[in-house]
Design an enzyme around this catalytic site. Structure first.
Site, PDB file in Angstrom:
ATOM      1  N   ARG A  10      18.867 116.807  43.747  1.00  0.00           N
ATOM      2  CA  ARG A  10      17.924 115.778  44.223  1.00  0.00           C
ATOM      3  C   ARG A  10      16.826 116.435  45.078  1.00  0.00           C
ATOM      4  NH1 ARG A  10      20.257 112.632  49.496  1.00  0.00           N
ATOM      5  NH2 ARG A  10      21.646 114.250  50.271  1.00  0.00           N
ATOM      6  N   GLU A  58      14.227  97.335  42.076  1.00  0.00           N
ATOM      7  CA  GLU A  58      14.170  98.378  41.044  1.00  0.00           C
ATOM      8  C   GLU A  58      13.617  97.878  39.714  1.00  0.00           C
ATOM      9  OE1 GLU A  58      17.099  99.454  44.155  1.00  0.00           O
ATOM     10  OE2 GLU A  58      16.812  97.670  42.901  1.00  0.00           O
ATOM     11  N   PHE A  83      21.118 102.140  40.194  1.00  0.00           N
ATOM     12  CA  PHE A  83      20.070 101.125  40.205  1.00  0.00           C
ATOM     13  C   PHE A  83      19.015 101.387  39.123  1.00  0.00           C
ATOM     14  CE2 PHE A  83      21.166 101.558  44.903  1.00  0.00           C
ATOM     15  CZ  PHE A  83      22.254 100.708  44.783  1.00  0.00           C
ATOM     16  N   HIS A 109      21.773 110.762  42.764  1.00  0.00           N
ATOM     17  CA  HIS A 109      23.085 110.247  43.173  1.00  0.00           C
ATOM     18  C   HIS A 109      23.910 109.777  41.980  1.00  0.00           C
ATOM     19  CE1 HIS A 109      20.849 110.356  46.903  1.00  0.00           C
ATOM     20  NE2 HIS A 109      21.938 110.127  47.602  1.00  0.00           N
ATOM     21  N   ASP A 117      29.752 106.847  49.453  1.00  0.00           N
ATOM     22  CA  ASP A 117      29.062 105.605  49.089  1.00  0.00           C
ATOM     23  C   ASP A 117      29.925 104.690  48.238  1.00  0.00           C
ATOM     24  OD1 ASP A 117      26.882 106.403  50.499  1.00  0.00           O
ATOM     25  OD2 ASP A 117      25.619 106.840  48.785  1.00  0.00           O
ATOM     26  N   ARG A 167      23.679 114.337  44.367  1.00  0.00           N
ATOM     27  CA  ARG A 167      23.602 114.337  45.833  1.00  0.00           C
ATOM     28  C   ARG A 167      24.183 115.614  46.422  1.00  0.00           C
ATOM     29  NH1 ARG A 167      27.301 110.379  49.661  1.00  0.00           N
ATOM     30  NH2 ARG A 167      26.383 110.951  51.674  1.00  0.00           N
TER      31      ARG A 167
END
Length: 312
Positions: A10, A58, A83, A109, A117, A167
């Site tokens: 990322r 999104e 998303f 991610h 998460d 991530r």
């Protein structure tokens, strides 16, 4: 021995966007209130007039990106994989895929390694979703060098591209000076004719570790990196199957609909071969430290070694 450098892809995404923008004024970046996490914040700092925060919306972001592409810009629409591929699937399909617009989707991610998460954010279905859209190119780079090259290749490619980034900081094993990236082409990383280990993303590093372990036990594994999941490099897959006689696929994604099924389809039609799929089984993830979760869900090198030993 010096420690191997580790960088999250990322971070590579954000850095590559800044590099691209220097020479390409048509590059714009959209984000959905996650610029700090997707690392597009570095682009926002360098080019504030070309960065658009669409808020936690999104689906609207994808439609906006489609409109920008129709105007001749090259938008990189950025959010978490869950998303970008999940929540906004309809807009990606109908507003970007159907008219085949030149939108690049930067999905960070991805996979179980999102860690703490938890299941709601651990997207292990995005390859399956994006592969199903006609004309969509799907990329999942394995390290920093490949990730930055993939972003630049996505810009040069005409049509929609889905890029998945992680991530977690992962080892950098490519030599930038000698590395060449081409969409649709796989990369053989090690020699071996006992088994072919075909991996993508974070799992490429685990596959290389597994190959070292197997070598110590007298099993020569050919490791192949498939950054491009669609279109798949059928030539390198079939060649490996014919020469090795056994194939193990590895992905930080469900074994349903991803790299494993793409490889199985090619082999099933053109070169029936013994194979195993290493990936997330038909389950959801849960919260926890990333490396511990990868171990628990059977995505570390020891699981790859076990899958190879079932075949060889």
């Amino acid at each position: 021995m010096s420690e191997v450098k580790k960088i999250a892809t990322r971070d590579s995404y954000g850095a590559a966007l800044v590099e691209l923008a220097k020479d390409h004024p048509d590059v714009v970046v959209l984000d959905a209130d996650l610029a700090a996490a997707t690392k597009t914040g570095v682009f926002k700092k360098a080019y504030p007039d070309r960065h658009f925060d669409c808020g936690i919306a999104e689906s609207n972001m994808m439609a906006t990106a489609a409109g920008m592409a129709a105007m001749g810009l090259v938008p990189f629409a950025s959010s978490f994989a869950m998303f970008a591929a999940g929540r906004a699937f309809e807009q990606v399909r109908n507003s970007i895929g159907y008219p085949h617009l030149n939108v690049k989707i930067g999905a960070t991610h991805g996979g179980i390694s999102v860690g703490e998460d938890g299941a709601s954010h651990q997207c292990c279905e995005d390859f399956a979703l994006m592969r199903s859209i006609p004309g969509m190119t799907v990329l999942c780079p394995s390290d920093d060098v490949e990730a930055r090259a993939a972003v630049k290749a996505a810009y040069a490619h005409q049509g929609p591209v889905y890029l998945r980034f992680g991530r977690l900081a992962v080892p950098v094993f490519h030599d930038e000076a000698n590395f060449k990236f081409e969409i649709g082409k796989g990369e053989q990383l090690t020699e071996g004719n006992d088994v072919a280990i075909i991996a993508t993303g974070l799992e490429v590093g685990e596959a290389l570790t597994a190959a070292e372990q197997l070598k110590n036990e007298g099993i020569q594994a050919r490791v192949i990196n498939l950054c491009t999941i669609k279109p798949l490099d059928e030539e390198i897959v079939i060649k490996a199957a014919k020469e090795c006689g056994a194939v193990v696929t590895c992905e930080e994604h469900s074994i349903l609909g991803g790299l494993g099924e793409a490889v199985a389809a090619v082999l099933g039609e053109q070169c029936p071969t013994k194979m195993r799929r290493v990936g997330v089984k038909d389950v959801f993830g849960h919260s926890g430290p990333a490396w511990d979760l990868l171990e628990q869900f059977g995505l570390r090198s020891d699981a790859i070694v076990a899958a190879v030993k079932e075949l060889v």
